[in-house]
Write an enzyme that holds these catalytic residues in place. Structure first.
Site, mmCIF file in Angstrom:
data_model
loop_
_atom_site.group_PDB
_atom_site.id
_atom_site.type_symbol
_atom_site.label_atom_id
_atom_site.label_comp_id
_atom_site.label_asym_id
_atom_site.label_seq_id
_atom_site.Cartn_x
_atom_site.Cartn_y
_atom_site.Cartn_z
ATOM 1 N N CYS A 57 54.603 67.489 96.033
ATOM 2 C CA CYS A 57 56.053 67.588 95.790
ATOM 3 C C CYS A 57 56.798 67.833 97.088
ATOM 4 O O CYS A 57 56.418 68.691 97.883
ATOM 5 C CB CYS A 57 56.321 68.735 94.811
ATOM 6 S SG CYS A 57 58.067 68.998 94.506
ATOM 7 N N CYS A 63 60.499 75.612 97.822
ATOM 8 C CA CYS A 63 60.650 76.060 96.428
ATOM 9 C C CYS A 63 59.576 77.085 96.063
ATOM 10 O O CYS A 63 58.401 76.900 96.375
ATOM 11 C CB CYS A 63 60.538 74.842 95.508
ATOM 12 S SG CYS A 63 60.616 75.257 93.758
ATOM 13 N N CYS A 66 56.173 76.706 92.724
ATOM 14 C CA CYS A 66 54.727 76.482 92.829
ATOM 15 C C CYS A 66 54.192 77.280 94.019
ATOM 16 O O CYS A 66 54.888 77.466 95.007
ATOM 17 C CB CYS A 66 54.422 75.003 93.059
ATOM 18 S SG CYS A 66 54.739 73.978 91.612
ATOM 19 N N CYS A 140 61.051 67.493 91.074
ATOM 20 C CA CYS A 140 60.011 68.440 90.654
ATOM 21 C C CYS A 140 58.858 67.706 89.974
ATOM 22 O O CYS A 140 59.074 66.822 89.144
ATOM 23 C CB CYS A 140 60.626 69.462 89.699
ATOM 24 S SG CYS A 140 59.442 70.595 88.972
ATOM 25 N N ASP A 335 45.942 87.703 70.773
ATOM 26 C CA ASP A 335 46.550 87.043 71.945
ATOM 27 C C ASP A 335 47.657 87.931 72.495
ATOM 28 O O ASP A 335 48.841 87.645 72.318
ATOM 29 C CB ASP A 335 47.110 85.670 71.514
ATOM 30 C CG ASP A 335 47.798 84.941 72.661
ATOM 31 O OD1 ASP A 335 47.587 85.303 73.829
ATOM 32 O OD2 ASP A 335 48.545 83.989 72.370
ATOM 33 N N CYS A 361 46.466 85.891 78.962
ATOM 34 C CA CYS A 361 47.116 85.320 80.147
ATOM 35 C C CYS A 361 46.836 86.211 81.363
ATOM 36 O O CYS A 361 47.456 86.029 82.404
ATOM 37 C CB CYS A 361 48.621 85.180 79.916
ATOM 38 S SG CYS A 361 49.415 86.719 79.464
HETATM 39 C C1 LIG Z 1 51.159 85.936 74.706
HETATM 40 S S1 LIG Z 1 52.309 85.991 73.390
HETATM 41 C C2 LIG Z 1 51.368 85.158 72.172
HETATM 42 C C3 LIG Z 1 52.111 84.661 70.988
HETATM 43 C C4 LIG Z 1 51.368 83.639 70.111
HETATM 44 N N1 LIG Z 1 49.995 84.024 69.856
HETATM 45 C C5 LIG Z 1 51.426 82.260 70.718
HETATM 46 O O1 LIG Z 1 50.401 81.764 71.209
HETATM 47 O O2 LIG Z 1 52.513 81.643 70.729
HETATM 48 C C6 LIG Z 1 52.238 87.676 72.956
HETATM 49 C C7 LIG Z 1 53.018 88.075 71.734
HETATM 50 O O3 LIG Z 1 52.881 89.507 71.578
HETATM 51 C C8 LIG Z 1 54.091 90.019 71.067
HETATM 52 N N2 LIG Z 1 54.080 91.456 71.405
HETATM 53 C C9 LIG Z 1 54.350 92.030 72.604
HETATM 54 N N3 LIG Z 1 54.175 93.373 72.528
HETATM 55 C C10 LIG Z 1 53.795 93.644 71.252
HETATM 56 C C11 LIG Z 1 53.459 94.847 70.560
HETATM 57 N N4 LIG Z 1 53.491 96.041 71.178
HETATM 58 N N5 LIG Z 1 53.099 94.770 69.261
HETATM 59 C C12 LIG Z 1 53.052 93.565 68.628
HETATM 60 N N6 LIG Z 1 53.365 92.395 69.242
HETATM 61 C C13 LIG Z 1 53.731 92.435 70.536
HETATM 62 C C14 LIG Z 1 55.171 89.192 71.717
HETATM 63 O O4 LIG Z 1 56.348 89.202 70.930
HETATM 64 C C15 LIG Z 1 54.515 87.801 71.777
HETATM 65 O O5 LIG Z 1 54.848 87.048 70.638
#
Ligand SMILES: C[S@@+](CC[C@H](N)C(=O)[O-])C[C@H]1O[C@@H](n2cnc3c(N)ncnc32)[C@H](O)[C@@H]1O
Length: 403
Positions: A57, A63, A66, A140, A335, A361
């Site tokens: 890019c 920028c 990245c 981009c 997650d 993540c």
């Molecule tokens: C990484 S995202 C994953 C969402 C979903 N699994 C997806 O893949 O789209 C983490 C999620 O945790 C929720 N979250 C953050 N803190 C939390 C808490 N203390 N209790 C319950 N949920 C929470 C956020 O609102 C968000 O939707």
């Protein structure tokens, strides 16, 4: 004086043995440059390594969107895989780590742009590296073409809504029905601004426009496909960053929970995993945001042939599901946000559950939580790294645990 880059930081920047952070440098390279506050932002690369490539890019030099375009795809894939392996090793864990699945260029479907007013007009793009200057990004390589096509709408919003001092935070999300734009840090609404913004949504054909948290226009509900269901998430809400990334994570979760007929989806968001899983299992979706769960529930009701999905708004940091509640399901997908899910994993470790899919993540909090599960008798069967933040320092993953 030259410095040797020993390794990369988790942001993808070079680190020297003598404690300097060096942007745009790769391990093994000798660099020179002015150090300011422990950083060299514009290094001269004295001895480039073979992994160095010409950044694809033309905005990359300035920028900040990245961090790692100067490394070959193979180098970045190897480095991100190592980040995952080292986090596991740091907790004394071993597991097969599968080849990383990297999203293609031009596939980011959600991004937060910065919009700033200048004497001459406006600048819309990403913040420049280590700076609050805004770099324009007409070429981009990261964003999906539908988001590139929304740059003029973001510029028009900036002209209307940014003050001379601060920058707007403009979240643009690609949906099945057009671009969903949520603007924050903007001038307060008054009657004239409302009229101008409604006209902007019309002339730029936005699906939805929200301003400082208030929905101003919904010309078409901006739907996201989650399995067979179509969900309209709250404005600006979390969504997996690319379609390919979502598909890779969903496939891994399906595999990890294969055959389970009753599952819980913890930190369920708007149903990314709950709704595909509901094709074969009853799902209990638990999540902190009631608005996201309402969107999930509407999506479920509108989709044909899914098994039952129930929702519960609950703070899983303070009130994790207890073993007696976990006993009602056969498997769990979890997650959490970057902080991980320490309290919930402690309860899963105490439960009688035999199968867990974890999506993360943040490899560091993942490894901490994985260790907790393994101390409770789980085996970490495999880890699937997923790179949906191409050219950044981030890496995500899905994993299967069983006992
Ligand atoms: C990484 S995202 C994953 C969402 C979903 N699994 C997806 O893949 O789209 C983490 C999620 O945790 C929720 N979250 C953050 N803190 C939390 C808490 N203390 N209790 C319950 N949920 C929470 C956020 O609102 C968000 O939707």
């Amino acid at each position: 004086m030259s410095h040797r880059i020993e390794r990369l930081s988790l942001k993808g920047e070079g680190l020297t043995g003598d404690g300097l952070t060096v942007a745009l440098a790769l391990p093994g390279e000798e660099v020179e440059g002015e150090a300011d506050n422990g950083r060299i932002d514009r290094p001269r690369i004295v001895t480039p390594v073979a992994d160095r490539v010409r950044p694809p890019c033309r905005h990359f030099a300035s920028c900040g969107g990245c961090a790692l375009q100067h490394g070959s795809d193979a180098f970045v894939a190897g480095w991100k895989t190592q980040v995952v392996e080292r986090a596991l090793a740091g907790q004394g864990l071993e597991a097969p780590v599968r080849p990383i699945l990297t999203s293609p260029p031009a596939s980011r479907r959600r991004a937060v742009l910065a919009g700033r007013r200048t004497k001459k007009g406006v600048l819309v793009g990403f913040h420049a590296r280590a700076s609050d200057v805004v770099t324009e990004i007409p070429d981009c390589r990261l964003l999906h073409p539908d988001l590139m096509a929304a740059l003029p709408a973001a510029a028009a919003a900036t002209l209307l809504g940014a003050s001379r001092k601060g920058a707007l935070a403009i979240t643009v999300t690609r949906s099945e029905d057009g671009v969903d734009m949520a603007v924050a840090e903007a001038k307060p609404l008054d009657t004239a601004l409302r009229i101008d913004l409604a006209a902007l949504a019309e002339s730029h054909d936005l699906a939805r426009l929200s301003w400082n948290g208030e929905q101003l226009a919904e010309r078409r509900p901006p739907r996201q496909a989650m399995g067979r269901a179509h969900v309209v998430p709250p404005a600006g809400a979390f969504l997996q960053a690319t379609e390919a990334g979502q598909a890779a994570l969903t496939q891994a979760v399906r595999e990890a929970l294969d055959g389970a007929r009753k599952v819980a989806d913890l930190f369920a968001g708007a149903g990314t995993f709950a709704l595909p899983l509901a094709e074969t299992a009853e799902v209990q979706a638990v999540e902190g945001s009631a608005a996201m769960l309402a969107a999930l529930d509407r999506g479920w009701r509108g989709a044909p042939g899914l098994k039952r999905v129930t929702t519960e708004a609950r703070d899983l940091f303070r009130r994790p599901l207890l073993p007696v509640e976990l006993a009602r399901v056969e498997a769990v997908v979890i997650d959490p946000p970057r902080a991980g899910a320490e309290a919930q994993c402690a309860e899963i470790a105490r439960s009688d559950l035999a199968r867990v899919a974890m999506v993360s993540c943040n490899p560091v909090t993942f490894a901490r939580d994985a260790k907790r599960l393994c101390s409770g008798g789980f085996r970490l069967d495999w880890v699937q790294p997923v790179d949906q933040f191409r050219w950044s320092g981030h890496v995500e993953l899905a994993a299967q645990f069983s006992r």
